[in-house]
Write a protein that holds these residues in place. Sequence first.
Motif, PDB file in Angstrom:
ATOM      1  N   ARG A 314      30.553  42.056  55.739  1.00  0.00           N
ATOM      2  CA  ARG A 314      29.755  40.986  55.132  1.00  0.00           C
ATOM      3  C   ARG A 314      29.259  40.014  56.202  1.00  0.00           C
ATOM      4  O   ARG A 314      28.085  39.616  56.208  1.00  0.00           O
ATOM      5  CB  ARG A 314      30.588  40.250  54.084  1.00  0.00           C
ATOM      6  CG  ARG A 314      29.870  39.096  53.392  1.00  0.00           C
ATOM      7  CD  ARG A 314      30.817  38.387  52.418  1.00  0.00           C
ATOM      8  NE  ARG A 314      30.217  37.154  51.911  1.00  0.00           N
ATOM      9  CZ  ARG A 314      29.525  37.060  50.783  1.00  0.00           C
ATOM     10  NH1 ARG A 314      29.319  38.133  50.057  1.00  0.00           N
ATOM     11  NH2 ARG A 314      29.036  35.893  50.401  1.00  0.00           N
ATOM     12  N   ASP A 315      30.148  39.636  57.124  1.00  0.00           N
ATOM     13  CA  ASP A 315      29.741  38.748  58.219  1.00  0.00           C
ATOM     14  C   ASP A 315      28.620  39.370  59.046  1.00  0.00           C
ATOM     15  O   ASP A 315      27.664  38.687  59.435  1.00  0.00           O
ATOM     16  CB  ASP A 315      30.934  38.440  59.125  1.00  0.00           C
ATOM     17  CG  ASP A 315      31.938  37.493  58.490  1.00  0.00           C
ATOM     18  OD1 ASP A 315      31.577  36.811  57.508  1.00  0.00           O
ATOM     19  OD2 ASP A 315      33.083  37.436  58.972  1.00  0.00           O
ATOM     20  N   ALA A 316      28.758  40.662  59.340  1.00  0.00           N
ATOM     21  CA  ALA A 316      27.748  41.343  60.154  1.00  0.00           C
ATOM     22  C   ALA A 316      26.396  41.364  59.453  1.00  0.00           C
ATOM     23  O   ALA A 316      25.346  41.198  60.092  1.00  0.00           O
ATOM     24  CB  ALA A 316      28.205  42.770  60.470  1.00  0.00           C
ATOM     25  N   ALA A 317      26.423  41.568  58.153  1.00  0.00           N
ATOM     26  CA  ALA A 317      25.169  41.578  57.400  1.00  0.00           C
ATOM     27  C   ALA A 317      24.499  40.209  57.423  1.00  0.00           C
ATOM     28  O   ALA A 317      23.296  40.086  57.712  1.00  0.00           O
ATOM     29  CB  ALA A 317      25.433  42.018  55.968  1.00  0.00           C
ATOM     30  N   MET A 318      25.275  39.184  57.129  1.00  0.00           N
ATOM     31  CA  MET A 318      24.706  37.836  57.049  1.00  0.00           C
ATOM     32  C   MET A 318      24.215  37.353  58.413  1.00  0.00           C
ATOM     33  O   MET A 318      23.104  36.832  58.552  1.00  0.00           O
ATOM     34  CB  MET A 318      25.746  36.862  56.499  1.00  0.00           C
ATOM     35  CG  MET A 318      26.322  37.225  55.146  1.00  0.00           C
ATOM     36  SD  MET A 318      25.077  37.429  53.856  1.00  0.00           S
ATOM     37  CE  MET A 318      26.151  37.570  52.418  1.00  0.00           C
ATOM     38  N   ALA A 383      29.095  46.354  51.187  1.00  0.00           N
ATOM     39  CA  ALA A 383      28.657  45.450  52.248  1.00  0.00           C
ATOM     40  C   ALA A 383      28.901  43.984  51.916  1.00  0.00           C
ATOM     41  O   ALA A 383      29.198  43.184  52.804  1.00  0.00           O
ATOM     42  CB  ALA A 383      27.173  45.666  52.539  1.00  0.00           C
ATOM     43  N   TYR A 384      28.794  43.620  50.631  1.00  0.00           N
ATOM     44  CA  TYR A 384      28.745  42.205  50.284  1.00  0.00           C
ATOM     45  C   TYR A 384      29.874  41.702  49.387  1.00  0.00           C
ATOM     46  O   TYR A 384      30.079  40.489  49.292  1.00  0.00           O
ATOM     47  CB  TYR A 384      27.414  41.892  49.591  1.00  0.00           C
ATOM     48  CG  TYR A 384      26.201  42.168  50.432  1.00  0.00           C
ATOM     49  CD1 TYR A 384      25.966  41.468  51.613  1.00  0.00           C
ATOM     50  CD2 TYR A 384      25.271  43.130  50.044  1.00  0.00           C
ATOM     51  CE1 TYR A 384      24.847  41.719  52.385  1.00  0.00           C
ATOM     52  CE2 TYR A 384      24.138  43.387  50.807  1.00  0.00           C
ATOM     53  CZ  TYR A 384      23.929  42.682  51.987  1.00  0.00           C
ATOM     54  OH  TYR A 384      22.824  42.938  52.741  1.00  0.00           O
ATOM     55  N   ALA A 385      30.591  42.592  48.716  1.00  0.00           N
ATOM     56  CA  ALA A 385      31.512  42.101  47.693  1.00  0.00           C
ATOM     57  C   ALA A 385      32.932  42.640  47.774  1.00  0.00           C
ATOM     58  O   ALA A 385      33.869  41.965  47.346  1.00  0.00           O
ATOM     59  CB  ALA A 385      30.940  42.419  46.295  1.00  0.00           C
ATOM     60  N   ASP A 390      41.077  45.069  47.688  1.00  0.00           N
ATOM     61  CA  ASP A 390      40.650  45.998  46.640  1.00  0.00           C
ATOM     62  C   ASP A 390      41.035  47.435  46.954  1.00  0.00           C
ATOM     63  O   ASP A 390      40.872  48.314  46.101  1.00  0.00           O
ATOM     64  CB  ASP A 390      39.127  45.933  46.459  1.00  0.00           C
ATOM     65  CG  ASP A 390      38.645  44.559  46.018  1.00  0.00           C
ATOM     66  OD1 ASP A 390      39.368  43.906  45.240  1.00  0.00           O
ATOM     67  OD2 ASP A 390      37.555  44.147  46.465  1.00  0.00           O
ATOM     68  N   VAL A 391      41.500  47.696  48.172  1.00  0.00           N
ATOM     69  CA  VAL A 391      41.874  49.056  48.552  1.00  0.00           C
ATOM     70  C   VAL A 391      43.153  49.452  47.818  1.00  0.00           C
ATOM     71  O   VAL A 391      44.162  48.749  47.874  1.00  0.00           O
ATOM     72  CB  VAL A 391      42.074  49.171  50.076  1.00  0.00           C
ATOM     73  CG1 VAL A 391      42.596  50.564  50.440  1.00  0.00           C
ATOM     74  CG2 VAL A 391      40.753  48.898  50.795  1.00  0.00           C
ATOM     75  N   LYS A 392      43.085  50.599  47.142  1.00  0.00           N
ATOM     76  CA  LYS A 392      44.196  51.083  46.331  1.00  0.00           C
ATOM     77  C   LYS A 392      45.023  52.128  47.073  1.00  0.00           C
ATOM     78  O   LYS A 392      46.253  52.099  47.058  1.00  0.00           O
ATOM     79  CB  LYS A 392      43.647  51.671  45.037  1.00  0.00           C
ATOM     80  CG  LYS A 392      44.669  52.158  44.041  1.00  0.00           C
ATOM     81  CD  LYS A 392      43.955  52.670  42.780  1.00  0.00           C
ATOM     82  CE  LYS A 392      44.941  53.154  41.735  1.00  0.00           C
ATOM     83  NZ  LYS A 392      44.233  53.683  40.532  1.00  0.00           N
ATOM     84  N   HIS A 393      44.344  53.093  47.716  1.00  0.00           N
ATOM     85  CA  HIS A 393      45.001  54.150  48.475  1.00  0.00           C
ATOM     86  C   HIS A 393      44.330  54.277  49.840  1.00  0.00           C
ATOM     87  O   HIS A 393      43.111  54.114  49.958  1.00  0.00           O
ATOM     88  CB  HIS A 393      44.885  55.522  47.789  1.00  0.00           C
ATOM     89  CG  HIS A 393      45.213  55.538  46.332  1.00  0.00           C
ATOM     90  ND1 HIS A 393      46.421  55.116  45.836  1.00  0.00           N
ATOM     91  CD2 HIS A 393      44.485  55.956  45.257  1.00  0.00           C
ATOM     92  CE1 HIS A 393      46.429  55.277  44.510  1.00  0.00           C
ATOM     93  NE2 HIS A 393      45.264  55.777  44.136  1.00  0.00           N
ATOM     94  N   THR A 394      45.114  54.612  50.870  1.00  0.00           N
ATOM     95  CA  THR A 394      44.593  54.878  52.210  1.00  0.00           C
ATOM     96  C   THR A 394      45.166  56.197  52.697  1.00  0.00           C
ATOM     97  O   THR A 394      46.381  56.409  52.648  1.00  0.00           O
ATOM     98  CB  THR A 394      44.970  53.752  53.194  1.00  0.00           C
ATOM     99  OG1 THR A 394      44.463  52.504  52.697  1.00  0.00           O
ATOM    100  CG2 THR A 394      44.379  54.016  54.568  1.00  0.00           C
TER     101      THR A 394
END
Length: 432
Positions: A314-318, A383-385, A390-394
């Motif tokens: 998000r920072d990179a996009a903004m 990218a933005y939200a 929110d990550v459930k499984h890795t």
Amino acid sequence: MSELLVRGGQVLLPDQTIERADILLDQTAGTIESIDEPGSLSADDELDATDSLVIPGLINPHTHVAMTLLRGLADDKPLDAWLQEDIWPVEAEMEPEDVRVGADLGILEMVKSGTVAFSDMYFHVPRIADAVAEFGVKATLGHTAITVGKDDDAATADMQESLDVAQELAGAADGRIRTAFQPHSLTTVGEEYLREFLPKAVAADLRIHCHANETTDEVQPIVDEHGKRPLEYADDVGLLGPDTQLAHCVHVDETEIELLAETGTSVAHCPASNMKLASGMAPVQTMLDAGVDVGVATDGAASNNDLDLFDEMRDAAMLGKLAADDPSAMAAETIVDCATTNAAAVLDMDAGRIETGAPADLVVIDLDQPHLTPAHDLVSHLAYAVRGSDVKHTVCDGQVLMRDRDVLGVDETAIRERANEHATALVERAAE
């Protein structure tokens, strides 16, 4: 053969389309065996991806993972003062076990926020390698060498250690560790040492990882001393090339961007750190348009202050839109690439995509969240939200690192407690 089924989710494909599909992983080979219609595949073990989005595991191409122990220690200062007055004095007191504890904390944070691979610059590197091995992630590691302020013997020894560590640790952790030769930066390593050791690194077929053009204070001294821009100087001493990744590249001009593209040198972009230290706005869209591989990275937790790559996206996009003065710059699709396929290219890794035969590095994101509702465009959400929480499984190489927010095989409470103890003791030693 051991198999794992990721079942019931929507899947982000390499062309950034999204389809409902089940994914069968070959855990023995560590690859994606099959992608097919929901309900058409089976396995002995499953991960539930219902109401979720499955994406490639994220890749962080520049960080200092053990600096989690310094999170919040010193803020709101320019880079030089921050380093010299606060960070370096404390780092001088760091012992190998401090680095291990900080690495444990940092990798725990990354696994919980969907990062499965990272490229690190630090010292006491074998202890970081131990943490990588235990958690099951992938990493490119190296000892970071500095020659300024040292006599010739000490400077030479530090550069040699960077070379030796890279050769000794290559292929560790069952092949999940790759290595790099790491001169710290163009202003902290003398020209004579770069000219002596870079050819040795190239001859040893090592990757090279170096800071460059982070602030204006890293540009003008080189112009004054050598009569050329920093990346022109870097090219002259043999630093640039397809096996080199440069961190930051905030203050680069058109000539330097052309050099990056011509030599195949890649860039790790650290927007949060660059904003916090007021280093400037990197012309990332211009670099991408020129054909430079750019990955989004966190830098260390002392200058960020977290290792959440979704936050960084998000920072990179903004910031990218501000730098280009163009709201269409650094679009959502571009940002997602910069945390997956582009980041993999920066590290020369076979990773960052979901397709048959690709490495089984996956992250499952729980979409059943207020801030991810409605789901007009899930790539936009990435990218933005989306947040790391929110990550459930890795999953990395087909092995489940986190299931239902539980990081397997480690004691999260004990890691956090040890980090608090070591951080407190470290700061006390530095104050004596």
